[in-house]
Design an enzyme around this catalytic site. Sequence first.
Site, PDB file in Angstrom:
ATOM      1  N   HIS A  17      -7.826  18.961  35.912  1.00 43.97           N
ATOM      2  CA  HIS A  17      -7.199  19.889  36.852  1.00 43.97           C
ATOM      3  C   HIS A  17      -5.778  19.391  37.110  1.00 43.97           C
ATOM      4  O   HIS A  17      -5.583  18.243  37.504  1.00 43.97           O
ATOM      5  CB  HIS A  17      -8.019  19.964  38.148  1.00 43.97           C
ATOM      6  CG  HIS A  17      -9.376  20.571  37.940  1.00 43.97           C
ATOM      7  ND1 HIS A  17     -10.533  20.007  38.418  1.00 43.97           N
ATOM      8  CD2 HIS A  17      -9.736  21.702  37.281  1.00 43.97           C
ATOM      9  CE1 HIS A  17     -11.559  20.776  38.063  1.00 43.97           C
ATOM     10  NE2 HIS A  17     -11.111  21.800  37.376  1.00 43.97           N
ATOM     11  N   GLU A  33      -4.426  17.399  40.200  1.00 42.47           N
ATOM     12  CA  GLU A  33      -5.116  16.158  40.586  1.00 42.47           C
ATOM     13  C   GLU A  33      -4.417  14.987  39.896  1.00 42.47           C
ATOM     14  O   GLU A  33      -4.832  14.515  38.840  1.00 42.47           O
ATOM     15  CB  GLU A  33      -6.594  16.276  40.209  1.00 42.47           C
ATOM     16  CG  GLU A  33      -7.235  17.472  40.919  1.00 42.47           C
ATOM     17  CD  GLU A  33      -8.685  17.721  40.517  1.00 42.47           C
ATOM     18  OE1 GLU A  33      -9.227  16.914  39.737  1.00 42.47           O
ATOM     19  OE2 GLU A  33      -9.253  18.710  40.998  1.00 42.47           O
ATOM     20  N   HIS A  54     -11.284  12.804  38.845  1.00 44.18           N
ATOM     21  CA  HIS A  54     -10.763  13.958  39.592  1.00 44.18           C
ATOM     22  C   HIS A  54     -10.415  13.560  41.026  1.00 44.18           C
ATOM     23  O   HIS A  54     -10.847  12.516  41.526  1.00 44.18           O
ATOM     24  CB  HIS A  54     -11.830  15.055  39.687  1.00 44.18           C
ATOM     25  CG  HIS A  54     -12.127  15.733  38.389  1.00 44.18           C
ATOM     26  ND1 HIS A  54     -11.804  17.043  38.140  1.00 44.18           N
ATOM     27  CD2 HIS A  54     -12.729  15.265  37.261  1.00 44.18           C
ATOM     28  CE1 HIS A  54     -12.184  17.370  36.919  1.00 44.18           C
ATOM     29  NE2 HIS A  54     -12.759  16.315  36.357  1.00 44.18           N
ATOM     30  N   GLU A  91     -15.113  12.035  41.803  1.00 43.14           N
ATOM     31  CA  GLU A  91     -14.220  12.669  42.786  1.00 43.14           C
ATOM     32  C   GLU A  91     -13.716  11.540  43.681  1.00 43.14           C
ATOM     33  O   GLU A  91     -14.493  10.900  44.378  1.00 43.14           O
ATOM     34  CB  GLU A  91     -14.981  13.719  43.603  1.00 43.14           C
ATOM     35  CG  GLU A  91     -15.442  14.922  42.793  1.00 43.14           C
ATOM     36  CD  GLU A  91     -14.302  15.879  42.440  1.00 43.14           C
ATOM     37  OE1 GLU A  91     -13.190  15.699  42.958  1.00 43.14           O
ATOM     38  OE2 GLU A  91     -14.549  16.794  41.631  1.00 43.14           O
TER      39      GLU A  91
END
EC number: 3.5.1.96
Length: 334
Positions: free
Chosen positions: A61, A64, A154, A218
């Site tokens: 992404h 990020e 991420h 994450e």
Amino acid sequence: MQTPDYTAARLLDDALAGRAVPDLALAAGGSLRMVTDGVFDLLPAQAGASNTDVLLTVGIHGNETAPVEVVMAIIDDLLHGRLTLARRTRVQLGNPDALRSGERYLDYDLNRLFDGRHAAQPDMREAAHARRLEQTATTFFSSSHGARLHLDLHTAIRGSLFEKFAIQPYLHERPTARARLGWLGQAGIEAVLLHSAPAATFSYFTSHRLGVDAYTLELGKARPFGHNDLSRFSGIDRALRALLGGADDGKADFDPALPLFRARYDLVKRSEAFRLNLADSVENFTPLAAGFVIAEDGEERWIAEGGGERILFPNPTVRPGLRAGIVVEPVTLD
Ligand SMILES: [Zn+2]
């Protein structure tokens, strides 16, 4: 390979601009080589000594950026001899086009296009990236002889009660690798979701199709390049350095205190009447009290049953037919 002034910052500039990166020597031994656009091999001086091959993916992404900065700082230290490489490592920039523009994606969420799903979306610019990443992951691990580890790094826009958490993709018949979860705990991961269904994510592809120990991590808040507080990423930074430098092999004793969750069900948006009864700002892993009406869609209602259910990845704005959130519950390993 005489380019002592070449830095990781320049490498990132060149990679994002689509320019070729020259072959580089690592000052303490080993080399860096561009495989294809946005994909780099880091090879230790003694290739045979690597008993764990590591694939690191950043920037799937494009908004990020912190994981990109963490990995580039490690590459810079490898280039200049402040860290010695012990593992055969491939680094992938997931979506260079989106990283350039600072957008999550340009046409389609790249992390919904793996495991062949890109073939159904050939006109999306992300489809070519999904193919490139699948191909270069496959070629990298096809010449592996030891353990194989893939970390897809991420960050998130939404806050989370567990700031740093991991997703273990659905393993089908394979057992959970406890020692990997132990290592993730040492890397600062505060909770792990053990996924219970196939997904179109990159870590599901490498786990299921290539048999690799693969995790989506994450790691905290998404911010633009230059605005990241890298001190908040010190756990994963330290762990990656120990892994690539050979101080550990990406395994550690599993700590039963590490919270584990499994997906209980997906909240699937059926129609535009779908309503999620949670604030837009609700954090990931927010507990759902027994009896609470989580969401409604016409006649259909999803009600929390107690037992420690929590909400993950709520997003009521998705198109009908897609997942608007996951209801998870605590689980222990057998
Ligand atoms: Zn992401």
